[in-house]
Design a protein around this motif. Structure first.
Motif, PDB file in Angstrom:
ATOM      1  N   GLU A 163     -22.138   7.309   9.638  1.00 60.83           N
ATOM      2  CA  GLU A 163     -21.167   6.496   8.931  1.00 60.83           C
ATOM      3  C   GLU A 163     -21.155   6.910   7.470  1.00 60.83           C
ATOM      4  N   TYR A 222     -26.022   5.134  12.208  1.00 62.43           N
ATOM      5  CA  TYR A 222     -25.650   3.845  12.801  1.00 62.43           C
ATOM      6  C   TYR A 222     -26.844   2.887  12.792  1.00 62.43           C
ATOM      7  N   PHE A 234     -18.013   1.466  17.835  1.00 67.62           N
ATOM      8  CA  PHE A 234     -17.525   2.083  16.612  1.00 67.62           C
ATOM      9  C   PHE A 234     -17.093   3.514  16.896  1.00 67.62           C
ATOM     10  N   CYS A 235     -16.077   3.958  16.179  1.00 64.50           N
ATOM     11  CA  CYS A 235     -15.612   5.326  16.308  1.00 64.50           C
ATOM     12  C   CYS A 235     -16.450   6.243  15.423  1.00 64.50           C
ATOM     13  N   LEU A 292     -16.782   7.018  10.920  1.00 61.09           N
ATOM     14  CA  LEU A 292     -16.454   5.725  10.330  1.00 61.09           C
ATOM     15  C   LEU A 292     -16.686   5.744   8.820  1.00 61.09           C
ATOM     16  N   CYS A 294     -14.671  -2.713  10.671  1.00 58.30           N
ATOM     17  CA  CYS A 294     -14.427  -1.291  10.922  1.00 58.30           C
ATOM     18  C   CYS A 294     -14.608  -0.950  12.403  1.00 58.30           C
ATOM     19  N   CYS A 339     -14.066  -0.633  16.465  1.00 53.88           N
ATOM     20  CA  CYS A 339     -12.912  -0.296  17.307  1.00 53.88           C
ATOM     21  C   CYS A 339     -12.678  -1.347  18.390  1.00 53.88           C
TER      22      CYS A 339
END
Length: 288
Positions: free
Chosen positions: A11, A93, A167-168, A171, A186, A188
């Motif tokens: 991220e 992450y 999460f993508c 990010l 944030c 997805c």
């Protein structure tokens, strides 16, 4: 981009500025502020522990607050300093979730300790004959321990709920640390449950202590008005002035963080009030 939930997801913390010329100045400024905050707050904590004359409820809770402030500012500022020094903006992450967990822990703990300190002043001024009961070390320890447990459970629940989100990759978080509200939005996947949990927690561990503080000071003001001598009134007000300053500073900066976070996604707009909350406030607390 496919949504996923992997400990290897990287991220991006956008931070304050893209200007490379400002990075050395920012590093020096925040490092010096952080070191000063840690040094002074630890000095207060150690002095309170070592000096038997300071083994009173006020100084006991103050030492706890100082220790929490050290942890609070370290949680948020340390990663930013590392990123500036390494000229990178990446956080894993797992690292992001960990930072969120500790941020939530210490911000709630700050709130609860301020409420407990307000209760201590309420007993001192409104029920002076009962002061010895709260001066009991076991009760002080129990109040502090309860604050830690409630904060830890709240933080754990929020962190576990974030783990349920997807999460993508790639990010980008418009902040210099993993601020919980920014990270959740944030995601997805659907964040309804997370948002609901935030509102519930805001009422219970945010609004509850604040209501206790306001109630305590309403009773304190009422008791002070009944004091006949001007000197007695001044002494009572001086007892509460520093704590009221801490409360005002904490809630005003915290409100600024979440209002800016809700209104805009601009990194500089959201980061500035966060600096006030996570860096400036812990640094000013010892002076107050």
């Amino acid at each position: 981009m496919e949504p996923q939930n992997d400990t290897q997801i990287l991220e991006i913390l956008l931070g304050f500025s893209e200007d490379a010329e400002l990075q050395p100045f920012m590093f020096g400024l925040f490092l010096s502020m952080h070191l000063f905050t840690v040094l002074v707050n630890l000095l207060i904590t150690l002095t309170t522990i070592s000096d038997s004359h300071l083994h009173t409820p006020m100084y006991f809770f103050l030492s706890n607050l100082s220790f929490v402030d050290v942890c609070f500012t370290t949680t948020t500022i340390l990663k930013m300093l590392v990123n500036i020094q390494m000229q990178g903006k990446v956080i894993t992450y797992a690292g992001c979730i960990t930072q969120m967990c500790f941020f939530t822990l210490f911000v709630v703990l700050d709130n609860l300790l301020l409420a407990v300190m307000a209760y201590a002043r309420y007993v001192t001024i409104c029920h002076p004959l009962h002061y010895m009961s709260i001066k009991n070390h076991a009760l002080c320890g129990l109040l502090a321990l309860t604050s830690w447990i409630v904060s830890a459970l709240n933080s754990l629940v929020h962190s576990l709920m974030v783990f349920q989100l997807s999460f993508c990759t790639g990010l980008e978080i418009p902040h210099f640390f993993c601020e919980p509200n920014q990270v959740v939005h944030c995601a997805c996947s659907d964040t309804f449950v997370n948002d609901l949990l935030v509102y519930i927690a805001a009422v219970l561990v945010g609004g509850g202590p604040l209501a206790g503080i306001l109630y305590s000071y309403s009773k304190i003001v009422s008791s002070i008005q009944k004091i006949s001598s001007a000197q007695g009134k001044r002494k009572a007000f001086s007892t509460c002035a520093s704590h009221l300053s801490l409360v005002s500073l904490f809630y005003s900066t915290l409100l600024g963080v979440y209002l800016s976070s809700a209104v805009t996604q601009n990194s500089s707009s959201t980061a500035t009030p966060s600096v006030m909350c996570t860096v400036v406030t812990p640094m000013l607390n010892p002076f107050i």
